[in-house]
Every structure is written in structure tokens, then in C-alpha cells.
Design a protein around this motif. Structure first.
Motif, PDB file in Angstrom:
ATOM      1  N   LEU A  25      34.519  40.268  51.280  1.00  0.00           N
ATOM      2  CA  LEU A  25      35.129  39.360  50.312  1.00  0.00           C
ATOM      3  C   LEU A  25      35.250  37.948  50.886  1.00  0.00           C
ATOM      4  N   ALA A  26      35.693  37.855  52.131  1.00  0.00           N
ATOM      5  CA  ALA A  26      35.829  36.547  52.765  1.00  0.00           C
ATOM      6  C   ALA A  26      34.481  35.864  52.873  1.00  0.00           C
ATOM      7  N   GLY A  27      33.438  36.645  53.134  1.00  0.00           N
ATOM      8  CA  GLY A  27      32.098  36.079  53.203  1.00  0.00           C
ATOM      9  C   GLY A  27      31.619  35.530  51.875  1.00  0.00           C
ATOM     10  N   ALA A  28      32.235  36.013  50.787  1.00  0.00           N
ATOM     11  CA  ALA A  28      31.886  35.527  49.449  1.00  0.00           C
ATOM     12  C   ALA A  28      32.807  34.391  49.000  1.00  0.00           C
ATOM     13  N   GLY A  29      33.645  33.909  49.923  1.00  0.00           N
ATOM     14  CA  GLY A  29      34.517  32.785  49.598  1.00  0.00           C
ATOM     15  C   GLY A  29      35.860  33.156  49.028  1.00  0.00           C
ATOM     16  N   VAL A  30      36.272  34.409  49.201  1.00  0.00           N
ATOM     17  CA  VAL A  30      37.544  34.881  48.673  1.00  0.00           C
ATOM     18  C   VAL A  30      38.631  34.764  49.745  1.00  0.00           C
ATOM     19  N   ARG A  31      39.805  34.297  49.357  1.00  0.00           N
ATOM     20  CA  ARG A  31      40.970  34.335  50.236  1.00  0.00           C
ATOM     21  C   ARG A  31      41.506  35.760  50.196  1.00  0.00           C
ATOM     22  N   VAL A  32      41.747  36.358  51.361  1.00  0.00           N
ATOM     23  CA  VAL A  32      42.111  37.770  51.423  1.00  0.00           C
ATOM     24  C   VAL A  32      43.549  37.945  51.911  1.00  0.00           C
ATOM     25  N   VAL A  33      44.296  38.786  51.205  1.00  0.00           N
ATOM     26  CA  VAL A  33      45.624  39.198  51.640  1.00  0.00           C
ATOM     27  C   VAL A  33      45.520  40.664  52.049  1.00  0.00           C
ATOM     28  N   LEU A  34      45.715  40.934  53.316  1.00  0.00           N
ATOM     29  CA  LEU A  34      45.599  42.283  53.852  1.00  0.00           C
ATOM     30  C   LEU A  34      46.971  42.940  53.892  1.00  0.00           C
ATOM     31  N   VAL A  35      47.090  44.092  53.261  1.00  0.00           N
ATOM     32  CA  VAL A  35      48.369  44.796  53.143  1.00  0.00           C
ATOM     33  C   VAL A  35      48.246  46.182  53.758  1.00  0.00           C
ATOM     34  N   GLY A  36      49.273  46.591  54.500  1.00  0.00           N
ATOM     35  CA  GLY A  36      49.271  47.917  55.097  1.00  0.00           C
ATOM     36  C   GLY A  36      50.566  48.164  55.835  1.00  0.00           C
ATOM     37  N   ARG A  37      50.649  49.310  56.505  1.00  0.00           N
ATOM     38  CA  ARG A  37      51.888  49.682  57.186  1.00  0.00           C
ATOM     39  C   ARG A  37      51.928  49.255  58.646  1.00  0.00           C
ATOM     40  N   SER A  38      50.766  48.983  59.244  1.00  0.00           N
ATOM     41  CA  SER A  38      50.712  48.624  60.653  1.00  0.00           C
ATOM     42  C   SER A  38      50.459  47.130  60.822  1.00  0.00           C
ATOM     43  N   LEU A 232      31.332  46.995  46.553  1.00  0.00           N
ATOM     44  CA  LEU A 232      32.457  46.308  45.930  1.00  0.00           C
ATOM     45  C   LEU A 232      32.022  44.947  45.394  1.00  0.00           C
ATOM     46  N   LEU A 233      31.300  44.192  46.198  1.00  0.00           N
ATOM     47  CA  LEU A 233      30.825  42.878  45.750  1.00  0.00           C
ATOM     48  C   LEU A 233      29.892  43.018  44.549  1.00  0.00           C
ATOM     49  N   ALA A 234      29.045  44.034  44.565  1.00  0.00           N
ATOM     50  CA  ALA A 234      28.120  44.249  43.450  1.00  0.00           C
ATOM     51  C   ALA A 234      28.885  44.546  42.165  1.00  0.00           C
ATOM     52  N   LEU A 236      31.885  43.531  41.394  1.00  0.00           N
ATOM     53  CA  LEU A 236      32.553  42.312  40.950  1.00  0.00           C
ATOM     54  C   LEU A 236      31.568  41.301  40.376  1.00  0.00           C
ATOM     55  N   ALA A 237      30.288  41.520  40.633  1.00  0.00           N
ATOM     56  CA  ALA A 237      29.247  40.637  40.082  1.00  0.00           C
ATOM     57  C   ALA A 237      28.787  41.092  38.704  1.00  0.00           C
ATOM     58  N   MET A 238      29.390  42.191  38.205  1.00  0.00           N
ATOM     59  CA  MET A 238      29.029  42.709  36.881  1.00  0.00           C
ATOM     60  C   MET A 238      30.214  42.538  35.953  1.00  0.00           C
ATOM     61  N   PRO A 239      30.308  41.418  35.244  1.00  0.00           N
ATOM     62  CA  PRO A 239      31.492  41.135  34.417  1.00  0.00           C
ATOM     63  C   PRO A 239      31.707  42.113  33.273  1.00  0.00           C
ATOM     64  N   GLY A 240      30.698  42.838  32.862  1.00  0.00           N
ATOM     65  CA  GLY A 240      30.860  43.799  31.768  1.00  0.00           C
ATOM     66  C   GLY A 240      31.318  45.162  32.228  1.00  0.00           C
ATOM     67  N   LEU A 241      31.507  45.332  33.528  1.00  0.00           N
ATOM     68  CA  LEU A 241      31.903  46.636  34.065  1.00  0.00           C
ATOM     69  C   LEU A 241      33.403  46.830  33.864  1.00  0.00           C
TER      70      LEU A 241
END
Length: 256
Positions: A25-38, A232-234, A236-241
């Protein structure tokens, strides 16, 4: 359709697959918020993202806990999250159903199903109000065919497919797409653990357990983490999905 400039929240962000999603996602220019327990695992994953020139933020949260998810939503009130990747999940026990304890069953459903419900409940209102957004629930090919001695995991992933399809109908009219991505056997620590447990249960070697599992796939191999991230990127590239499930299992089929 560009992802540039969007913000994605990835649960299970400190794990191998969550990290792969974040990097893609970051490679596609997305700002990423990583969430988890650790916190440590999240920090390490975020460092990988920033090393490749991406933007990342971390937030500790137990997705199965309503209070924790509420705190997360408050903490991220300044973020325009338009992409939610529900990746957090637990594999659960590898034993016959009659040997599984109720608390073990409940733990699997708490993370794999309840966690998705809570995250969607917290972050979907912002997307529907904005009239745009994407939710991708990471399911499993195990939710579509038998996986012996893994009843709670399989049942939870079947439930997630039903949640995805129903939720798509609810929020689609508001401009939000909900889909699921169902990987097959993904090479990594979780599958290694499952192979060890299967070997202990059946008396075969770990290598034999892996070969037997992989032989059920048409391609005769496990899926790589990077392949799932590219899928995942593919999507998100299909707006009709919308309301769809994408199978990425190397052609995994039910055992005879």
C-alpha cells in the motif's frame, strides 16, 4: 483509479501478512496506519514502510475488545481512513472438535469475526458520511472447503464471508465497497506452526505435513505473502468490485 494520498488502516499490522500489505500500500502512495497488539512488532513494520519512503503510523489495539477499538477510533480521529483492511486473525487449535475447549473456540471467533465487526462499526460511519471507502476482509480458502481438525478457524472464516456479503449490501449504496480476500496456504510462521501441530497429531513429519497440504493446490505450492499483497492492490484497482470474494489459493481444492 489511484490510491495515491489515501489512508489505510491495517489490523494485524505487526504480522508478516500485515507488513506485506503495508509495504504494498505504501508503495502505491497510501499512508498506512498499522494496528495490532504488539507495539514492538508494529514499530518494526512501520520502520520497514518508512525505509522504502512510505508514510506509516502505529496504534496498539485489541480488535476483539470494544473499549480498545473505541479508544483507537478516538486516537485516529485526525486520520481520514478511507481504506480498512481487516487482517487480524488467529489460527486457533489444531485438534478434533470434541477436544477443543470452549474458551479456545471463543478466542478464535472473538478475533476473526467479532474483531471485524467492531472495526467496521467504528470506522464505517466516516466512510459512509464521506460517500467513499473500501473495506477488505482477509478471509481464507478454508472458509469454502473442509479443513479437518480446524473447526473453529474454518467456521470463523465462513462467518466472515457471510459478514462481507451482507455488509456490502448495507453500505454499497453509500459509496463504500466491501470485499473479502481468501488466501490459501501462505508461506510463513503461521503455516509452519500448523504443519508442526499436524505432524504431532498424525505422527507424520513436518515436511510430510507441508507436502500433503500443498498437494491439494492445483499449482502444488504455498502462496507467498507478496502475492497476497499484490492481490489486495489489484482488488482496489477494480472500482466495480463489491460483495465479492477473491480466491488466491494456488488452486486449493477440498481433499478427496
Amino acid at each position: 483509479m489511484t490510491l495515491q494520498g489515501r489512508t489505510a488502516l491495517v489490523t494485524g499490522g505487526g504480522g508478516p501478512l500485515g507488513r506485506a500489505f503495508a509495504l504494498a500500500l505504501a508503495g502505491a502512495g497510501v499512508r498506512v496506519v498499522l494496528v495490532g497488539r504488539s507495539e514492538r512488532a508494529l514499530t518494526e513494520a512501520a520502520a520497514r514502510v518508512t525505509e522504502q519512503g512510505g508514510a506509516a503510523r502505529t496504534a496498539v489495539c485489541d480488535v476483539a475488545d470494544p473499549a480498545s477499538v473505541t479508544r483507537l477510533a478516538t486516537e485516529l480521529a485526525d486520520e481520514d481512513v478511507s481504506l480498512l483492511v481487516n487482517n487480524a486473525g488467529v489460527a486457533g487449535p489444531v485438534r478434533p472438535l470434541v477436544d477443543i475447549e470452549p474458551d479456545e473456540w471463543d478466542e478464535v471467533f472473538a478475533v476473526n469475526v467479532r474483531g471485524v465487526y467492531l472495526m467496521c462499526r467504528a470506522f464505517l460511519p466516516r466512510m459512509t458520511a464521506a460517500g467513499r471507502g473500501d473495506v477488505v476482509n482477509v478471509a481464507s480458502v478454508s472458509g469454502k472447503r473442509p479443513l479437518l481438525n480446524r473447526t473453529p478457524y474454518t467456521a470463523s472464516k465462513m462467518a466472515l464471508l457471510g459478514l462481507t456479503r451482507t455488509l456490502a449490501g448495507e453500505v454499497g449504496p453509500h459509496g463504500v465497497s466491501v470485499n473479502s480476500l481468501s488466501p490459501g496456504p501462505v508461506r510463513g510462521p503461521r503455516m509452519d506452526r500448523n504443519f508442526r501441530l499436524t505432524a504431532e497429531l498424525t505422527g507424520c513429519s513436518v515436511q510430510e505435513a507441508e507436502r500433503d497440504f500443498a498437494s491439494r493446490a492445483a499449482l502444488g505450492r504455498l502462496v507467498e505473502e507478496e502475492e497476497v499483497a499484490r492481490a489486495l492492490l489489484a482488488m482496489l484497482a477494480m472500482p466495480g468490485l463489491c460483495g465479492a470474494d477473491i480466491d488466491l489459493s494456488a488452486g486449493m481444492i477440498a481433499p478427496a
